[in-house]
Write a protein that holds these residues in place. Structure first.
Motif, PDB file in Angstrom:
ATOM      1  N   PRO A 214     -19.347  -6.207  12.542  1.00  0.00           N
ATOM      2  CA  PRO A 214     -20.493  -5.660  11.807  1.00  0.00           C
ATOM      3  C   PRO A 214     -21.140  -6.665  10.863  1.00  0.00           C
ATOM      4  N   ASP A 215     -20.341  -7.511  10.199  1.00  0.00           N
ATOM      5  CA  ASP A 215     -20.899  -8.508   9.291  1.00  0.00           C
ATOM      6  C   ASP A 215     -21.863  -9.429  10.027  1.00  0.00           C
ATOM      7  N   ASP A 216     -21.475  -9.835  11.235  1.00  0.00           N
ATOM      8  CA  ASP A 216     -22.329 -10.723  12.020  1.00  0.00           C
ATOM      9  C   ASP A 216     -23.602 -10.001  12.461  1.00  0.00           C
ATOM     10  N   THR A 217     -23.484  -8.712  12.746  1.00  0.00           N
ATOM     11  CA  THR A 217     -24.656  -7.936  13.144  1.00  0.00           C
ATOM     12  C   THR A 217     -25.645  -7.843  11.995  1.00  0.00           C
ATOM     13  N   VAL A 218     -25.139  -7.600  10.779  1.00  0.00           N
ATOM     14  CA  VAL A 218     -26.014  -7.550   9.601  1.00  0.00           C
ATOM     15  C   VAL A 218     -26.770  -8.861   9.442  1.00  0.00           C
ATOM     16  N   THR A 219     -26.055  -9.972   9.549  1.00  0.00           N
ATOM     17  CA  THR A 219     -26.676 -11.287   9.405  1.00  0.00           C
ATOM     18  C   THR A 219     -27.739 -11.517  10.461  1.00  0.00           C
ATOM     19  N   GLU A 220     -27.439 -11.139  11.695  1.00  0.00           N
ATOM     20  CA  GLU A 220     -28.377 -11.375  12.789  1.00  0.00           C
ATOM     21  C   GLU A 220     -29.623 -10.501  12.666  1.00  0.00           C
TER      22      GLU A 220
END
Length: 296
Positions: A214-220
């Protein structure tokens, strides 16, 4: 290709308007009664999730201008159906297993066993409303609803359909409560995604992102469209500083309906003049949602 959300429907206790999703869930509201909207005919022997799904489909297709008293207003083979539900027919399956264990397969009701199909909501929706395009169910946990939206976009971009009905629905009953450890939303939302508009757009669908965390999704999501301020997602997910979070958990466990309800909430946000970019986050899948006047 611009994909527009041309139809939106919400069916949760105490509300049928996407704008209500922006406010706290009403307490003690009466459950949704699908028969009051679509009539009792054809609902007998259907499980709760299927009844709710048929209700949502009728409302969303009508909102998109694809359904009237005479049936679909465009060829049914150009309308696809994608359903997201993790718990939908769990009560039917558990009841069937218990009956077989206590008695035998001969004790199963021939009227009840079709409801044990994992695709029952999508197939019943297609049969009732004459939707002859691709038909599938997504059932993969918290991200399921946004993954259903993602697959709907794939079908549209591939030319397999001109419109896709996406329904996210979960029932509240003893079995589903045991599975999730608390109340279930008992309803959900439906969207019509279109490549050829039959009604004014309520939302434009931007990039849909799926990563490992999820953290990577937020960043993307923030990298793709950096000017959004509304984040639709559960409280455990991080959001950028200064952003507003809208957690829909007050409606009960949304499970497979979560991502679809988030998109409906974005329609309510834009209808009330909210910022023209919103993000939906469910599991490790996220989507950028744009106000109708916004272009990509």
């Amino acid at each position: 290709m611009t994909i527009a959300v041309t139809g939106v429907a919400v069916a949760l206790p105490g509300t049928s308007d996407p704008r209500d999703l922006l406010r706290p869930a009403p307490q003690g509201a009466e459950p949704v009664d699908p028969a009051a909207r679509i009539g009792k005919k054809g609902l007998r022997f259907k499980d709760r999730a299927t009844r709710l799904g048929l209700h949502l489909a009728h409302a969303a297709l009508t909102d998109a201008g694809l359904l009237d008293a005479g049936g679909t207003t465009v060829p049914g083979d150009r309308i696809a159906t994608v359903v997201s539900s993790n718990l939908g027919n769990a009560d039917t399956v558990c009841r069937a297993v218990e009956t077989i264990a206590k008695e035998s397969t001969e004790a199963l009701s021939p009227m009840d066993t079709p409801n044990a199909s994992s695709n029952i909501i999508a197939s019943e929706t297609a049969i009732r409303y004459g939707l002859r395009g691709p038909n599938l169910t997504v059932c993969n946990g918290r991200s399921s609803g946004l993954d259903a939206v993602r697959w709907a976009a794939v079908l549209l971009r591939a030319g397999r359909a001109d419109h896709v009905l996406v329904t996210g629905v979960e029932p509240d009953n003893e079995v589903t409560r045991r599975l999730v450890g608390g109340p279930v939303a008992d309803g959900g939302a439906a969207l019509v995604l279109s490549r050829a508009a039959t009604a004014p757009a309520r939302v434009l669908l931007g990039p849909v992102v799926r990563t490992a965390r999820p953290d990577d999704t937020v960043t993307e999501l923030a990298r793709r469209t950096p000017d959004g301020r509304l984040w639709l997602g559960p409280g455990e997910h991080p959001v950028p500083p200064g952003a507003r979070r809208l957690d829909l958990g007050g409606w009960g466990e949304l499970s497979g309906a979560l991502g679809v309800v988030q998109c409906a909430a974005a329609a309510g946000w834009f209808a009330e003049g909210g910022t023209p970019v919103a993000y939906a986050l469910a599991g490790a899948t996220g989507a950028v949602l744009l106000a109708p006047e916004r272009t990509r």
